[in-house]
Design a protein around this motif. Structure first.
Motif, PDB file in Angstrom:
ATOM      1  N   ALA A   1      23.228 -18.902  11.838  1.00 12.08           N
ATOM      2  CA  ALA A   1      24.289 -18.249  11.077  1.00 12.08           C
ATOM      3  C   ALA A   1      25.643 -18.759  11.554  1.00 12.08           C
ATOM      4  O   ALA A   1      25.918 -18.776  12.747  1.00 12.08           O
ATOM      5  CB  ALA A   1      24.207 -16.737  11.256  1.00 12.08           C
ATOM      6  N   PRO A   2      26.494 -19.184  10.629  1.00 13.82           N
ATOM      7  CA  PRO A   2      27.819 -19.651  11.046  1.00 13.82           C
ATOM      8  C   PRO A   2      28.667 -18.499  11.584  1.00 13.82           C
ATOM      9  O   PRO A   2      28.492 -17.342  11.207  1.00 13.82           O
ATOM     10  CB  PRO A   2      28.419 -20.227   9.768  1.00 13.82           C
ATOM     11  N   ARG A   3      29.581 -18.857  12.441  1.00 19.21           N
ATOM     12  CA  ARG A   3      30.509 -17.863  12.995  1.00 19.21           C
ATOM     13  C   ARG A   3      31.412 -17.319  11.898  1.00 19.21           C
ATOM     14  O   ARG A   3      31.609 -17.955  10.879  1.00 19.21           O
ATOM     15  CB  ARG A   3      31.398 -18.520  14.064  1.00 19.21           C
ATOM     16  N   ARG A   4      31.987 -16.174  12.147  1.00 17.32           N
ATOM     17  CA  ARG A   4      32.952 -15.608  11.212  1.00 17.32           C
ATOM     18  C   ARG A   4      34.374 -15.857  11.673  1.00 17.32           C
ATOM     19  O   ARG A   4      35.328 -15.628  10.942  1.00 17.32           O
ATOM     20  CB  ARG A   4      32.700 -14.117  11.042  1.00 17.32           C
ATOM     21  N   ARG A   5      34.519 -16.343  12.918  1.00 18.37           N
ATOM     22  CA  ARG A   5      35.838 -16.617  13.489  1.00 18.37           C
ATOM     23  C   ARG A   5      35.795 -17.914  14.288  1.00 18.37           C
ATOM     24  O   ARG A   5      34.772 -18.276  14.831  1.00 18.37           O
ATOM     25  CB  ARG A   5      36.241 -15.498  14.446  1.00 18.37           C
TER      26      ARG A   5
ATOM     27  N   GLU B   1      40.026 -15.888  11.401  1.00 14.48           N
ATOM     28  CA  GLU B   1      38.884 -15.634  10.522  1.00 14.48           C
ATOM     29  C   GLU B   1      38.619 -16.899   9.700  1.00 14.48           C
ATOM     30  O   GLU B   1      39.565 -17.535   9.224  1.00 14.48           O
ATOM     31  CB  GLU B   1      39.184 -14.468   9.569  1.00 14.48           C
ATOM     32  N   ILE B   2      37.368 -17.240   9.530  1.00 13.78           N
ATOM     33  CA  ILE B   2      36.999 -18.435   8.762  1.00 13.78           C
ATOM     34  C   ILE B   2      37.577 -18.369   7.351  1.00 13.78           C
ATOM     35  O   ILE B   2      38.048 -19.372   6.821  1.00 13.78           O
ATOM     36  CB  ILE B   2      35.464 -18.610   8.716  1.00 13.78           C
TER      37      ILE B   2
ATOM     38  N   ARG C   1      44.195 -25.392  10.379  1.00 12.19           N
ATOM     39  CA  ARG C   1      45.358 -24.908   9.612  1.00 12.19           C
ATOM     40  C   ARG C   1      44.912 -23.659   8.876  1.00 12.19           C
ATOM     41  O   ARG C   1      43.931 -23.692   8.129  1.00 12.19           O
ATOM     42  CB  ARG C   1      45.811 -25.991   8.635  1.00 12.19           C
ATOM     43  N   HIS C   2      45.598 -22.549   9.132  1.00  7.22           N
ATOM     44  CA  HIS C   2      45.227 -21.285   8.498  1.00  7.22           C
ATOM     45  C   HIS C   2      46.467 -20.652   7.882  1.00  7.22           C
ATOM     46  O   HIS C   2      47.573 -21.190   8.015  1.00  7.22           O
ATOM     47  CB  HIS C   2      44.540 -20.344   9.505  1.00  7.22           C
ATOM     48  N   ILE C   3      46.298 -19.546   7.211  1.00  4.63           N
ATOM     49  CA  ILE C   3      47.410 -18.969   6.450  1.00  4.63           C
ATOM     50  C   ILE C   3      48.574 -18.505   7.320  1.00  4.63           C
ATOM     51  O   ILE C   3      49.685 -18.390   6.829  1.00  4.63           O
ATOM     52  CB  ILE C   3      46.940 -17.831   5.514  1.00  4.63           C
TER      53      ILE C   3
END
Length: 136
Positions: free
Chosen positions: A25-29, A42-43, A59-61
């Motif tokens: 399962a991929p991470r959520r963070r 957070e992904i 790069r995130h929001i």
């Protein structure tokens, strides 16, 4: 005489690593250590991942984060969420809003919540176009 083979992990009630659901399962963070603290993103807030030297810029929001993971490992873990556009860049599929042809013949991808336009390599352009058409 037949001697039964006993799996130590099974006897201890543990699942083998290749059957451990948390491994697949991929991470959520995504997390990174900064000045003695831990920063997480957070992904779903990630816009793109770009390899630069031995680090990957996330790069995130709300800004950027530097992590010490390989782009290839991130691509495998988050294959459903990210699209490879260049040997050094993955973009969040849900942030893609268009392609633009540049005057020099190259193409760039337009991303929601990001003014920056990332170049798409000639090698990855056909795959990006197929995905955008829904042929994927």
């Amino acid at each position: 005489m037949n001697i039964p083979v006993v799996d130590d992990a099974a006897q201890a009630g543990e699942q083998p690593l290749d059957q451990d659901p948390s491994r697949t399962a991929p991470r959520r963070r995504i997390s990174a250590h900064y000045r003695g603290g831990l920063r997480t993103v957070e992904i779903e807030d990630v816009i793109y991942l770009r390899a630069e030297h031995k680090y990957v810029t996330v790069r995130h929001i709300d800004g950027e984060l530097l992590i010490d993971e390989s782009l290839r490992a991130l691509e495998q873990e988050f294959a459903e969420l990210f699209l490879r556009i260049h040997r050094n860049a993955l973009v969040a599929r849900d942030r893609v809003c268009g392609l633009e042809k540049r005057s020099d013949g190259g193409s760039v991808i337009q991303l929601r919540d990001c003014a920056e336009q990332l170049p798409i390599s000639r090698r990855h352009l056909p795959e990006v176009r197929r995905w955008m058409r829904g042929d994927d």
